[in-house]
Structure formats: structure tokens, C-alpha cells
Scaffold this active site. Structure first.
Site, PDB file in Angstrom:
ATOM      1  N   ASN A 213       0.858  -1.195   0.000  1.00 38.75           N
ATOM      2  CA  ASN A 213       0.000   0.000   0.000  1.00 38.75           C
ATOM      3  C   ASN A 213       0.888   1.236   0.000  1.00 38.75           C
ATOM      4  O   ASN A 213       2.117   1.135  -0.018  1.00 38.75           O
ATOM      5  CB  ASN A 213      -0.949  -0.026   1.210  1.00 38.75           C
ATOM      6  CG  ASN A 213      -0.183  -0.115   2.508  1.00 38.75           C
ATOM      7  OD1 ASN A 213       0.583   0.765   2.844  1.00 38.75           O
ATOM      8  ND2 ASN A 213      -0.354  -1.209   3.223  1.00 38.75           N
ATOM      9  N   LYS A 290       8.542 -17.587 -10.087  1.00 42.54           N
ATOM     10  CA  LYS A 290       7.871 -16.486 -10.770  1.00 42.54           C
ATOM     11  C   LYS A 290       6.709 -17.022 -11.618  1.00 42.54           C
ATOM     12  O   LYS A 290       6.898 -17.956 -12.397  1.00 42.54           O
ATOM     13  CB  LYS A 290       8.876 -15.723 -11.649  1.00 42.54           C
ATOM     14  CG  LYS A 290       8.287 -14.473 -12.248  1.00 42.54           C
ATOM     15  CD  LYS A 290       9.283 -13.752 -13.127  1.00 42.54           C
ATOM     16  CE  LYS A 290       8.568 -12.646 -13.875  1.00 42.54           C
ATOM     17  NZ  LYS A 290       9.355 -12.123 -14.979  1.00 42.54           N
ATOM     18  N   ASP A 309      -4.763  -9.616  12.838  1.00 38.33           N
ATOM     19  CA  ASP A 309      -4.869  -8.210  13.236  1.00 38.33           C
ATOM     20  C   ASP A 309      -3.948  -8.035  14.450  1.00 38.33           C
ATOM     21  O   ASP A 309      -4.242  -8.502  15.548  1.00 38.33           O
ATOM     22  CB  ASP A 309      -6.310  -7.869  13.585  1.00 38.33           C
ATOM     23  CG  ASP A 309      -6.484  -6.374  13.802  1.00 38.33           C
ATOM     24  OD1 ASP A 309      -5.635  -5.767  14.497  1.00 38.33           O
ATOM     25  OD2 ASP A 309      -7.460  -5.818  13.279  1.00 38.33           O
TER      26      ASP A 309
HETATM   27  N1  CTP Z   1      -3.671  -3.142  12.223  1.00 38.94           N
HETATM   28  C1  CTP Z   1      -2.959  -4.218  12.686  1.00 38.94           C
HETATM   29  N2  CTP Z   1      -2.987  -5.397  12.000  1.00 38.94           N
HETATM   30  C2  CTP Z   1      -3.726  -5.533  10.885  1.00 38.94           C
HETATM   31  C3  CTP Z   1      -4.464  -4.431  10.405  1.00 38.94           C
HETATM   32  C4  CTP Z   1      -4.419  -3.261  11.091  1.00 38.94           C
HETATM   33  O1  CTP Z   1      -2.296  -4.103  13.699  1.00 38.94           O
HETATM   34  N3  CTP Z   1      -3.729  -6.689  10.248  1.00 38.94           N
HETATM   35  C5  CTP Z   1      -3.650  -1.896  12.995  1.00 38.94           C
HETATM   36  C6  CTP Z   1      -3.016  -0.731  12.268  1.00 38.94           C
HETATM   37  O2  CTP Z   1      -1.634  -0.658  12.539  1.00 38.94           O
HETATM   38  C7  CTP Z   1      -3.765   0.430  12.871  1.00 38.94           C
HETATM   39  C8  CTP Z   1      -5.141  -0.135  13.135  1.00 38.94           C
HETATM   40  O3  CTP Z   1      -4.990  -1.545  13.224  1.00 38.94           O
HETATM   41  O4  CTP Z   1      -3.240   0.821  14.109  1.00 38.94           O
HETATM   42  C9  CTP Z   1      -6.186   0.185  12.119  1.00 38.94           C
HETATM   43  O5  CTP Z   1      -5.727  -0.105  10.827  1.00 38.94           O
HETATM   44  P1  CTP Z   1      -6.703   0.035   9.574  1.00 38.94           P
HETATM   45  O6  CTP Z   1      -5.996  -0.483   8.380  1.00 38.94           O
HETATM   46  O7  CTP Z   1      -7.278   1.397   9.539  1.00 38.94           O
HETATM   47  O8  CTP Z   1      -7.848  -0.928  10.047  1.00 38.94           O
HETATM   48  P2  CTP Z   1      -8.358  -2.287   9.514  1.00 38.94           P
HETATM   49  O9  CTP Z   1      -8.494  -3.215  10.664  1.00 38.94           O
HETATM   50  O10 CTP Z   1      -7.548  -2.764   8.380  1.00 38.94           O
HETATM   51  O11 CTP Z   1      -9.837  -1.883   9.083  1.00 38.94           O
HETATM   52  P3  CTP Z   1     -10.421  -1.464   7.666  1.00 38.94           P
HETATM   53  O12 CTP Z   1      -9.392  -1.891   6.637  1.00 38.94           O
HETATM   54  O13 CTP Z   1     -11.681  -2.219   7.604  1.00 38.94           O
HETATM   55  O14 CTP Z   1     -10.615   0.007   7.742  1.00 38.94           O
END
Ligand code: CTP
Length: 403
Positions: A213, A290, A309
Site C-alpha cells: 500500500n 515467478k 490483526d
Molecule cells: N492493524 C494491525 N494489523 C492488521 C491491520 C491493522 O495491527 N492486520 C492496525 C493498524 O496498525 C492500525 C489499526 O490496526 O493501528 C487500524 O488499521 P486500519 O488499516 O485502519 O484498520 P483495519 O483493521 O484494516 O480496518 P479497515 O481496513 O476495515 O478500515
């Protein structure tokens, strides 16, 4: 810096030449500098150079201070807002730690109650020697702010930690100390361990392709640096970014979400964790070779697997830090979604930023951020400001919360 006076003590090391640039930076910012040159320092820079740059008398010996009205070493240190020892050699720090006062520099360092900052510079083996470690620890206990030297090639041909930080970095530390009105208040996070995650993760599809990303890592790096400046021990678990490690921060490089999860776990326990990384939500079943165009008889199918997460897992773990902070990147209903995330992930604060617009507008990769800080007590919306300032403000909030 306007109206502030720095007393600069220059020790005897090759890095002494960098103190000339430091004087220039302080003066350019409106500060005044009085220089004290040790005998060793005078082997590397001349009093004439320092006098020309500071436009003040340079002191080299206790016996220069003939004027009783000035009261010599006492007066010299009292007039200063901060004493900076730069470069602080192993020998000079050993004397400071032991309370030895056998020349002008060490006498005034013993006779002062003005905050003192030491900027070490020496050979890596001297820096790592048990005696120096002991002296640095003692100086810190005595309230001296000892900066961490940089790592890199040394004048003696070796490589390692012990290089004097660049003058701009030392100047930044001086500004920060003076801003926060003195030494003691400036290190409120001393003895605390902070874990910060930053940057994107790269999830391999095959040996040459990956899912990622637009995160640049800037906000997380700025937070790690701001916490370190407030005295915290910081472990920065970083995805692939092209940023310099902030001074005094321990950086652990990872690529994937699974590696980030393991590195965070390894870094615990911590008093506070701030998870700023834009972790990829999914990973692919990575091919060991690949993937060739057309080999699947069309476009390849990517089967995505959900990544753990890390934030939610940490909040449920028995190693949960006392203060757990998440970031939320949202493109719409910023506060609403972020509040839901606070509850769902079980963290104490969520810092929400609006990344709407093409390429995450100016936030992802840009140098400014406008954030909402969501806690159990409500929502605070901060004005748009440089990421560096968001970091400083957040680090101060963290220090208050941990006090
Ligand atoms: N985060 C994490 N591990 C993941 C995804 C997210 O620790 N696999 C943490 C990020 O570092 C951030 C928070 O969760 O502190 C929110 O990240 P975000 O990408 O906004 O949230 P998502 O859980 O991915 O929710 P969505 O994509 O549905 O907005």
C-alpha cells in the site's frame, strides 16, 4: 533560540570540527554561544576559529579567567541556558562521571547547576567498553542528557557506533531541550519502553511481485523519534520504507504482516505500543517461482488469506502494554469508523486520519497530517500540521498519560 545562550565545551576528538558548524546553526537561529576549549580540543580546532564563529572570547584555561567580577567558571556556566559538551570524549565523560575537576571544562561542569547535554564521539570499542557504559549510565543518573552517537565509518577506519551526530541533529536536540524548559522535564519517558510499528507490509505473490500500500512510514518514524527525544527506549518495527532510523531508536526491519506480528511480540514487554503501520489485510499464497504470463491459460487467480490483526491480538494478549494506541486510515465517516475501531480492537486511543482523495490525498506519503484523537473521554480534533508536530504532540500526550 532567540536570546538563549549555550556554553559549548569542546573536547579533544576529530569530531571537534563539527562543533564549528553547530556554533553557526545556533547563531543563525538567534542564539549566543560561549566556547570553552579543552587542551585536547585545541589540537583539532583553534580558539581563533571559534572566536570568529561565535564572535565572543574563547576560554581555554582556568587561568584565563582573571576577572574576579566575572567569577570565572561559576559565572560562565550561570549565564548559560544549557551547557553542551560536544564532542564528549570517553576521557571527558569519565572525568565528569567521577567528579574530577582538573581544568576549566571539568571545573565548570562540576560547579554548575545548569542542564548539561553531552554529545559523545569516540571509537566504537571505546564506546562499547564497560568503563564507558558505566560512566554514561552514571552521568544519566546524575541528570546529564547523554545523546546516542551515530553508527557509521569512523575516522580511524573502523565501522560502528561512536560517530558524532551531524550538527543539524545536535542542534535539533538543543532546540527541543530549550523548548521544553530544561532537562528534567524534557525526559519524562526515561525508563519507559515504547514499541512503534510503521510503514507498509509487503505480501509476496511470487519471488518478484508483492501486495503493498502507499504508506511511506513517515508518521510512524516521526512518532518513534519524538518518543526517543522524550527519553523512551523505542523499538521501531518497520515495513520496507526509505527513511533514516530516528536517532536513539532501535529498528527491526520486517516485510510481511506475519513477520511484523512476531517482531512486535519479541519486542514486548512495553509500557506503550503505537501501531501506526498500514498492515496489509490479506496475503496471498506465495508461489516459490515467478508466475509466467499466460501459464494458467489466462489471468492468474489470487487466493487471499486474511492476515492476523496485530493490534486486536495485542489488546487481548496477556502482554498487553498499559497504553495501546492504534491508527485508523479512513476515507469517509472518519470519526465514526475510528470509534468503532477503538471498540472492536480494544485499544485505549485511536488516532484517525482522513486519507480520502487520489493517492490518499496529501496524507499517505505527504508531510502533513490532520488527525482526530479518539479516547474513552471523547474526540479531540487537531488542526492540520506537519507529521513531525503531530508526533511531538502525541508523544507529549503519551508522557502525560504514563506519568
Ligand atoms: N492493524 C494491525 N494489523 C492488521 C491491520 C491493522 O495491527 N492486520 C492496525 C493498524 O496498525 C492500525 C489499526 O490496526 O493501528 C487500524 O488499521 P486500519 O488499516 O485502519 O484498520 P483495519 O483493521 O484494516 O480496518 P479497515 O481496513 O476495515 O478500515
Amino acid at each position: 533560540m532567540n536570546g538563549k545562550r549555550i556554553l559549548l565545551v569542546i573536547g579533544g576528538g576529530i569530531a571537534a570540527y563539527k562543533s564549528c558548524e553547530l556554533i553557526r546553526l545556533i547563531r543563525k537561529a538567534g542564539g549566543a554561544v560561549s566556547c570553552v576549549l579543552t587542551d585536547g580540543g585545541a589540537q583539532f580546532v583553534t580558539p581563533m576559529t571559534l572566536a570568529a564563529l561565535s564572535e565572543e572570547q574563547v576560554y581555554t584555561s582556568l587561568w584565563d579567567l582573571k576577572n574576579e567580577a566575572e567569577m570565572g567558571h561559576i559565572q560562565l556556566s550561570r549565564e548559560a541556558d544549557l551547557i553542551v559538551v560536544c564532542p564528549a570524549t570517553a576521557d571527558l565523560m569519565a572525568k565528569m562521571a567521577a567528579g574530577i575537576a582538573d581544568d576549566l571544562a571539568t571545573t565548570l561542569l562540576l560547579a554548575t547547576d545548569t542542564p548539561v547535554m553531552a554529545v559523545p564521539a569516540m571509537n566504537v570499542r571505546m564506546w562499547e567498553h564497560a568503563a564507558t557504559r558505566r560512566n554514561v549510565e552514571r552521568l544519566r543518573e546524575d541528570g546529564v542528557i547523554v545523546l546516542h552517537p551515530d553508527e557509521g565509518p569512523m575516522a580511524c577506519g573502523e565501522y560502528g557506533e561512536g560517530r558524532l551526530p551531524e550538527p543539524e541533529a545536535v542542534f535539533g536536540e538543543i532546540e527541543h531541550l530549550l523548548d521544553s524548559n530544561g532537562a528534567a522535564q524534557a525526559r519524562p519517558l526515561a525508563g519507559k519502553h515504547a514499541v512503534v510499528t510503521a510503514g507498509p507490509t509487503h505480501e509476496p505473490i511470487d519471488p518478484v511481485r508483492y501486495i503493498a500500500n502507499r504508506s511511506s512510514g513517515q508518521q510512524g518514524y516521526a512518532i518513534a523519534g519524538a518518543l526517543a527525544r522524550l527519553g523512551a527506549d523505542v523499538t521501531l518495527v518497520s515495513g520496507p520504507v526509505s527513511l533514516e532510523t530516528p536517532r536513539g531508536v532501535k529498528r527491526v526491519d520486517i516485510e510481511t504482516a506475519l513477520e511484523m506480528e512476531a517482531a512486535v511480540d519479541e519486542a514486548l514487554p512495553a509500557d506503550v505500543a503505537i501501531l501506526v503501520a498500514a498492515v496489509a489485510d490479506w496475503r496471498a499464497e506465495s508461489s516459490p517461482r515467478k508466475i509466467k504470463k499466460g501459464e494458467a491459460g489466462g489471468t492468474p487467480q489470487l487466493d487471499l488469506i486474511e492476515n492476523p490483526d496485530i493490534l486486536a491480538g495485542l489488546s487481548r494478549s496477556d502482554k498487553r502494554p498499559g497504553l495501546l494506541i492504534g491508527f485508523a486510515a479512513e476515507t469517509d465517516k472518519v470519526v465514526g469508523y475510528a470509534k468503532a475501531k477503538l471498540d472492536r480492537k480494544g485499544c485505549d486511543w485511536i488516532v484517525a486520519n482522513d486519507v480520502s482523495g487520489p493517492k490518499g490525498q496529501s496524507v499517505m506519503g505527504g508531510s502533513e497530517n490532520s488527525v482526530h484523537v479518539i479516547t474513552a473521554d471523547g474526540v479531540e480534533s487537531w488542526a492540520q500540521m506537519p507529521k513531525r508536530d503531530v508526533a511531538r504532540k502525541l508523544a507529549e500526550r503519551i508522557a502525560d498519560a504514563l506519568a
